[in-house]
Design a protein around this motif. Structure first.
Motif, PDB file in Angstrom:
ATOM      1  N   ARG A  64       0.819  -1.216   0.000  1.00 26.11           N
ATOM      2  CA  ARG A  64       0.000   0.000   0.000  1.00 26.11           C
ATOM      3  C   ARG A  64       0.852   1.265   0.000  1.00 26.11           C
ATOM      4  O   ARG A  64       0.342   2.353  -0.275  1.00 26.11           O
ATOM      5  CB  ARG A  64      -0.904   0.007   1.233  1.00 26.11           C
ATOM      6  CG  ARG A  64      -1.969  -1.081   1.212  1.00 26.11           C
ATOM      7  CD  ARG A  64      -2.636  -1.213   2.554  1.00 26.11           C
ATOM      8  NE  ARG A  64      -3.675  -2.252   2.533  1.00 26.11           N
ATOM      9  CZ  ARG A  64      -4.213  -2.783   3.630  1.00 26.11           C
ATOM     10  NH1 ARG A  64      -3.808  -2.380   4.821  1.00 26.11           N
ATOM     11  NH2 ARG A  64      -5.141  -3.709   3.528  1.00 26.11           N
ATOM     12  N   GLN A  67       0.726   3.833  -2.744  1.00 25.95           N
ATOM     13  CA  GLN A  67      -0.388   4.772  -2.822  1.00 25.95           C
ATOM     14  C   GLN A  67      -0.234   5.779  -1.683  1.00 25.95           C
ATOM     15  O   GLN A  67      -0.912   5.731  -0.667  1.00 25.95           O
ATOM     16  CB  GLN A  67      -1.719   4.021  -2.710  1.00 25.95           C
ATOM     17  CG  GLN A  67      -1.880   2.949  -3.774  1.00 25.95           C
ATOM     18  CD  GLN A  67      -3.123   2.106  -3.547  1.00 25.95           C
ATOM     19  OE1 GLN A  67      -3.929   2.420  -2.695  1.00 25.95           O
ATOM     20  NE2 GLN A  67      -3.260   1.043  -4.320  1.00 25.95           N
ATOM     21  N   ASP A  70      -3.013   7.711   0.209  1.00 22.91           N
ATOM     22  CA  ASP A  70      -3.923   6.961   1.062  1.00 22.91           C
ATOM     23  C   ASP A  70      -3.316   6.667   2.427  1.00 22.91           C
ATOM     24  O   ASP A  70      -4.014   6.242   3.347  1.00 22.91           O
ATOM     25  CB  ASP A  70      -4.290   5.626   0.400  1.00 22.91           C
ATOM     26  CG  ASP A  70      -5.105   5.841  -0.869  1.00 22.91           C
ATOM     27  OD1 ASP A  70      -5.730   6.911  -0.990  1.00 22.91           O
ATOM     28  OD2 ASP A  70      -5.108   4.945  -1.719  1.00 22.91           O
ATOM     29  N   LEU A  71      -2.017   6.878   2.568  1.00 18.91           N
ATOM     30  CA  LEU A  71      -1.346   6.482   3.793  1.00 18.91           C
ATOM     31  C   LEU A  71      -0.864   7.652   4.649  1.00 18.91           C
ATOM     32  O   LEU A  71      -0.914   7.593   5.861  1.00 18.91           O
ATOM     33  CB  LEU A  71      -0.127   5.606   3.459  1.00 18.91           C
ATOM     34  CG  LEU A  71      -0.403   4.138   3.137  1.00 18.91           C
ATOM     35  CD1 LEU A  71       0.895   3.457   2.748  1.00 18.91           C
ATOM     36  CD2 LEU A  71      -1.009   3.450   4.332  1.00 18.91           C
TER      37      LEU A  71
END
Length: 222
Positions: A64, A67, A70-71
Motif C-alpha cells: 500500500r 499509494q 492513502d497512507l
C-alpha cells in the motif's frame, strides 16, 4: 530488489513457519501426546502464527505504500513525545537483554506521526535484537543546517560487513540468516523504514564501525 527475486524470497520466508507447523502436527498425530505435550505444541504454534501474521501485515503495508496519498497524514510531530512513548514500550524488552535506552530527542517535524513512530520502533527493535547484551542504545536528534532533522539510533553490536550495507534495506535481506528469530519482522523491518522515509521525501542511512551501528532518519524541514 529485483522483481523476479521477490516471489522466491517471499516463499522462502513463509516456508519456514509453515514447515514448523506441519512438522509439529505430524508429530502430534504420530503418537499419543499428553496434555503437557499439547500445551507445548499450542504455545509453539502460536509463535509461528504470530510470525506469519506480522509478515502479512508488513507485506500489506509495503504494497500500500505505493499509494502515498492513502497512507500519509502530515501534521506537526513532537519528536520528544514520540521518543517517550517508544521508551515506555521498549524498556522491558531492552531490560530482558540487560540493555538500556538513552534518549536525547527534541524538535518538531512536519510528518505523519504514526509512520514516524513505526520507523523508529523498527530501528529500536532491530537495535535490541542485534545489539550486544548489557550495552546502551542511544536515540538522538540533530538539526542540520535548518534543512534536515536527523534522528539516530545507535547500538553497540557486531560490525556489519561493508558488502551488506548496500542491501540492508532490501526486502527479506538479512546479514545473518541464522540469527532469525520467531519474534523478528520477517526480514521486512528495515524495508518498511526505507519506504516510510521515501513517503516523507527523506532518507535513511546506515553506518557501521567496530564501535557499533548507526541508523539515521533524515527528514526535510518544512
Amino acid at each position: 530488489m529485483k522483481l523476479s527475486q521477490f516471489p522466491e524470497d517471499l516463499a522462502h520466508e513463509m516456508r519456514t513457519p509453515l514447515n514448523t507447523l506441519i512438522l509439529q502436527n505430524q508429530v502430534a498425530l504420530s503418537k499419543k501426546p499428553t496434555i503437557e505435550d499439547y500445551e507445548k505444541y499450542l504455545d509453539s504454534q502460536q509463535e509461528e502464527f504470530e510470525r506469519l501474521s506480522r509478515m502479512i501485515d508488513n507485506m500489506l503495508f509495503l504494497a500500500r505504500a505505493e499509494q502515498l496519498d492513502d497512507l500519509i497524514d502530515i501534521e506537526t510531530v513532537d519528536l520528544d513525545n514520540i521518543s517517550k512513548q517508544l521508551l515506555g514500550y521498549f524498556e522491558g524488552m531492552a531490560q530482558e537483554r540487560g540493555m538500556r535506552i538513552d534518549s536525547i530527542v527534541q524538535g518538531y517535524i512536519q510528518a505523519d506521526g504514526r509512520l514516524v513512530r513505526r520507523a523508529l520502533a523498527n530501528l529500536l527493535a532491530n537495535a535490541i535484537h542485534y545489539g550486544d547484551v548489557n550495552t546502551v542504545i542511544s536515540l538522538r536528534s540533530n538539526s542540520i543546517a535548518s534543512r534536515w532533522m536527523e534522528v539516530e539510533v545507535f547500538n553497540q553490536g557486531p560490525q556489519i560487513d561493508e558488502r551488506h550495507l548496500p542491501r540492508i534495506f532490501d526486502r527479506f535481506y538479512r546479514c545473518d540468516a541464522s540469527r532469525s528469530r520467531s519474534n523478528d519482522s520477517g526480514g521486512l523491518g528495515l524495508a518498511i523504514v526505507k519506504s516510510i522515509m521515501k513517503m516523507h521525501d527523506g532518507e535513511v542511512q546506515v553506518s557501521s564501525t567496530s564501535e557499533g551501528n548507526r541508523f539515521t532518519l533524515r527528514f526535510p524541514v518544512g
